[in-house]
Design an enzyme around this catalytic site. Sequence first.
Site, mmCIF file in Angstrom:
data_model
loop_
_atom_site.group_PDB
_atom_site.id
_atom_site.type_symbol
_atom_site.label_atom_id
_atom_site.label_comp_id
_atom_site.label_asym_id
_atom_site.label_seq_id
_atom_site.Cartn_x
_atom_site.Cartn_y
_atom_site.Cartn_z
ATOM 1 N N GLU A 102 0.783 -1.106 0.040
ATOM 2 C CA GLU A 102 -0.042 0.005 -0.103
ATOM 3 C C GLU A 102 0.739 1.193 -0.206
ATOM 4 O O GLU A 102 0.422 2.367 -0.637
ATOM 5 C CB GLU A 102 -0.774 -0.074 1.052
ATOM 6 N N ASP A 103 1.845 1.265 0.764
ATOM 7 C CA ASP A 103 2.696 2.452 0.899
ATOM 8 C C ASP A 103 3.912 2.697 0.441
ATOM 9 O O ASP A 103 4.812 3.423 0.436
ATOM 10 C CB ASP A 103 2.580 2.727 2.501
#
Length: 747
Positions: free
Chosen positions: A93-94
């Site tokens: 996600e990051d």
Amino acid sequence: MPVSNTAINDIEKKQLNTVFRRLKRSIAPSCSGDDIKKINLAYKVAYEGHAMQRRKSGEPYLFHPLEVARICYEEIGLGPTAIVCAILHDVVEDTPYTLEQIVKNFGPKIGLIVDGLTKLDGMYNNFESPQAENFKKVISTLVEDVRVVLIKMADRVHNMRTLGAMPRHKQLKIAAETEYIYAPLAHRLGLYKLKTEFQDIIMRIQEPEVYEELQSKLEATERQRNKYIKEFISPLRETLDETGVSFRVLGRPKSISSIYNKIQTKKVPFEEIYDLFAVRVILDVESAREKTACWQFYSIITDVYRPIPERLKDWITTPKGNGYESLHTTVIGPKGKYVEVQIRTERMDEIAERGFAAHWKYKGVKSQSSVFDIWLDNVRDILDTSNSDALEFVNDFKTNLFSEEVYVFTPKGDMRILPQGATALDFAFDIHSEVGYHATALKVNNKLVPMGYELQNGDQVSVTTSKNQKPTEDWLKIVVTGKARSKIRSSMKEERRKQGELGKEALMRKLKSMKAPFEDNVDILVKHFETTSRAELFYAIAMEEINPSTDFKIFKVVDHKLVLKEESNPEKPIQQGDPEDTKAALERRIRKTNAKILVNGEPADTYGYSFGHCCNPVEGDSIFAYLTNWAGLKIHRTNCKNATNLLANYGYRVLKAEWVGDMKNNFIVDLVVTGVDSGIGVIQKITERISVQLGINIRSFSIAGDEGYFEGKIGVVVMNTDQLNQAIKALREIEGISNVVRIEKTE
Ligand code: MN
């Protein structure tokens, strides 16, 4: 979510390495060489990926995945695979690291779990509620691998523990999400410890003052409690020792949130709650003797202390749907106090604390394996039957899979487990959808009951069917299970479609007679009558909501197309008004003009707003603003019943709101007073105290009495919570009045 981008410095690097080494050391005994390699690699990937990221608190982001991994291992009891996934859980996600790379380097199993832990990306705007979509995704992976949800729990609990760095409105949003989804899910998965912690943190955020008050009261009484537990167990110890079973005794104070819950539901002060703690007796005994030993202990304890028969609960013979096993009773202990006693074995205790994860460890011990399997089957069922609307899915999921169960029987004696609150009609659908569709008469214990009869434990239910019976819209109000709801819904849809066919035929006939070709004109009609689709138009015609022979008179046909006759005066479309558009709402909107509220720091008047009448905020209440689809901003109290749903599912519509200074606003609050009817004079005393002495206006007043008791409803006009509390206090002091409650709802 990571916020800033300063690289990890040397000191932090040392700290991180220490934390990681400690984690590895504690998990090493349950790891193979390959596991250790993967854990090392996961750390390297996460380290590089998150190297430039920090949390809101300022610490390097990497501490978060490491701590989540620790919680997974130490508090939930998961193994090496879950540890790897926990360390990697925010990587996709990051950071630029992709899912494909994870699959390549860690294998498909870990890839699947990490994917489940990654939020849906990019397309948030397409969804009415991204939270619900994300939840649906998590649950879909749950049936593949339950570890996804368990790691999600660890992630959530760490975020909750470190909420302090967040601004208040974010805290409220996260608390509400947790209350709506994660706490019930933790309960359902038997993760009692986590559930309790969730609930306590939620309460600390939503009602900080009450929380602190209860916390300090609990601390103040701790020594007293410990002393009492010693006193309780000492006359028993000798006899219990004689059984030859080794055991330990714990005094468990109730959690602050559960005490608060009791105070609210039972409407009694802290001091009057007798079961502030439970005595837990945990037996160390081999699995074959578990049940006998527990009952033996029960017998010894109740020889000394008299039990309250209604409070005996045997969750050993029939474990709860989330796997919980224990024998509960309440006895009258020393000094005449009621004491809840929980008797269980070490195995049962571990399952009670760690739920699903511990259940794996004991798989094979009697009924344990089946409870979760049944539950997972139900999850699959809901995933299969619920349509694509994620919010509906979450609601179905909540009503069906989070609640406690009732146990009922078929005429042949087969046990069926339904969620608490399920009705006789739900039972029919549970047997088979065909039985549900055609259910006519329902009998419980050989007596005819209405379809909406709420099932009770032990009921024996039989269903009579008839071919001519079919579901109606009203049935949706009767059933509570997702299975029945979705079956009825799809049957209604089918019915609507069939009806629509009739409407379509009627429309075609009419258009033919007007010499207006169907295809050229049908969408003109959809637009004119403002139906959402062709199907809706056909249905409206079938239901005679639109009548072609009269309603089409306003049209003439030009070039084969329907156009409005000039002289005709088309009816105004029905207004898609605010469903809350009642007299009360109107009144509230009028007084809104003087109330002063800041939304996101700006005067709320600029937006236009009104007060939710579900909770009726008064100046001084803790509040938030919610951007509605139709009515601008609505102001709710943070402890409003609807707040949880709004904050959890539509967090992105929530804005911070606060009262400004000391404005002279008027708020109407309804109070319910109950008391012993001391004859005439109560009304007079109330008006004397409230309007004469305190100068508070009474807007409405009704009172009714019955057999020596009375209940009255008083609408008072106050400026803020201080004045309100003054009024409540004054009322409580009046002789004959035993209780005063502020009611949330106004009419
Ligand atoms: Mn995370």
